[in-house]
Write a protein that holds these residues in place. Structure first.
Motif, mmCIF file in Angstrom:
data_model
loop_
_atom_site.group_PDB
_atom_site.id
_atom_site.type_symbol
_atom_site.label_atom_id
_atom_site.label_comp_id
_atom_site.label_asym_id
_atom_site.label_seq_id
_atom_site.Cartn_x
_atom_site.Cartn_y
_atom_site.Cartn_z
ATOM 1 N N TYR A 190 49.658 29.676 -17.945
ATOM 2 C CA TYR A 190 50.023 29.547 -19.216
ATOM 3 C C TYR A 190 50.661 30.557 -20.191
ATOM 4 C CZ TYR A 190 49.289 28.746 -24.411
ATOM 5 O OH TYR A 190 49.525 28.518 -25.707
ATOM 6 N N LYS A 191 50.229 31.695 -19.881
ATOM 7 C CA LYS A 191 50.575 33.008 -20.458
ATOM 8 C C LYS A 191 52.065 33.619 -19.805
ATOM 9 C CE LYS A 191 46.263 34.923 -22.089
ATOM 10 N NZ LYS A 191 45.597 36.349 -22.010
ATOM 11 N N LYS A 194 54.378 31.102 -21.568
ATOM 12 C CA LYS A 194 54.532 31.360 -22.837
ATOM 13 C C LYS A 194 55.253 32.437 -23.240
ATOM 14 C CE LYS A 194 51.684 32.195 -27.208
ATOM 15 N NZ LYS A 194 50.394 32.132 -27.762
ATOM 16 N N ARG A 195 54.841 33.620 -22.807
ATOM 17 C CA ARG A 195 55.254 34.915 -22.889
ATOM 18 C C ARG A 195 56.757 35.506 -22.132
ATOM 19 N NH1 ARG A 195 50.085 39.028 -22.757
ATOM 20 N NH2 ARG A 195 48.905 37.906 -24.508
#
Length: 284
Positions: A190-191, A194-195
């Motif tokens: 997920y990160k 997202k990032r």
């Protein structure tokens, strides 16, 4: 001594920043000048054609002068007919754009992120992309009837393919080193998305949305040829059947203004998503 050196270094840094970034007022003046520059070409062409017709250098029968086109637009606006056609076209484009873009984002994301899905979907979608838009018309009329559903479906098809290609291509072109850096820092999926992946994909994704919106306005013309009684496409057909070139050009100009306005709104609304970019065009 150290504090004095630090102060000098900070002063030098602020001075360099001041030289690199022009004052706000200067940037605003430059921006305004560029906006006005965009009006120069169409206004110059319109003025030259108007003068050519008025001085007898051209007849202006098949291509009326801007004054006649403006008069036609004004008459349509005063009767309310123009706004009825504009709203019908805008509503069809909006619904078709939302449906087509949603499908393109979902399938493009799946195709770009999973090789198995890409090998399964991409060949078929690429083959369908090669089909001319007008070829879908009889099929959609047969399936969905001659009313709004078939028109919206045709526009959605036109929007879908550039968005699909843009999203899938943007994901596949993400720099592998960026992903490896995220894995080194042990970011979760997920990160990582997202990032790293989302910021890397966004610029090209927004360009694909603009391309899809442009094709949506192109496809709405074909859609409104399918027995429509409202819309700028209907206004084009009516002008052709009644032998009114001024009405045809008025509808074309309305299409151009409406498409430009929609594109500008899309750019303005999505600009905060890519505000972090430090690109050359922001500094020129």
């Amino acid at each position: 001594m150290t504090g004095h050196a630090t102060s000098n270094a900070w002063s030098s840094l602020k001075g360099a920043a001041a030289l690199a970034a022009p004052p706000l007022a200067e940037k605003r003046r430059t921006f305004d000048g560029r906006v006005l520059l965009g009006f120069f070409l169409p206004i110059a062409v319109a003025v030259l054609w108007e003068l050519a017709v008025r001085f007898g250098l051209a007849q202006g029968r098949l291509v009326p002068p801007p004054s006649r086109i403006f008069t036609t637009l004004l008459a349509l606006a005063e009767t309310g007919e123009l706004w009825t056609h504009v709203w019908a076209t805008l509503w069809r484009v909006l619904v078709g754009f939302v449906l087509g873009a949603a499908g393109g984002i979902v399938l493009g994301g799946l195709s770009g992120s999973a090789e198995t899905i890409r090998r399964l979907l991409d060949p078929t979608l690429q083959a369908l992309r090669a089909i001319p838009s007008i070829a879908w018309v009889p099929l959609f009329i047969l399936w969905l009837g001659i009313f709004e559903a078939s028109k919206v479906a045709l526009i959605a098809v036109g929007v879908f393919f550039p968005v699909y290609l843009g999203i899938a291509g943007a994901i596949l072109s993400v720099d592998r080193k960026l992903v490896e850096v995220g894995q080194v820092f042990r970011l979760s999926r997920y990160k990582l998305a997202k990032r790293i992946l989302l910021p890397a994909v966004l610029p090209e994704a927004l360009i694909s949305l603009r391309s899809g919106l442009g094709l949506g306005f192109m496809f709405v013309v074909a859609a409104e040829f399918m027995g429509a009684s409202e819309g700028l496409g209907y206004l084009l057909v009516d002008g052709q059947q009644m032998g009114k070139p001024d009405q045809i050009l008025a509808a074309i100009i309305a299409f151009a203004l409406l498409g430009k306005l929609a594109d500008s709104l899309l750019v303005f609304s999505t600009r905060p998503l890519v505000r972090w970019q430090d690109v050359v065009r922001e500094r020129l």
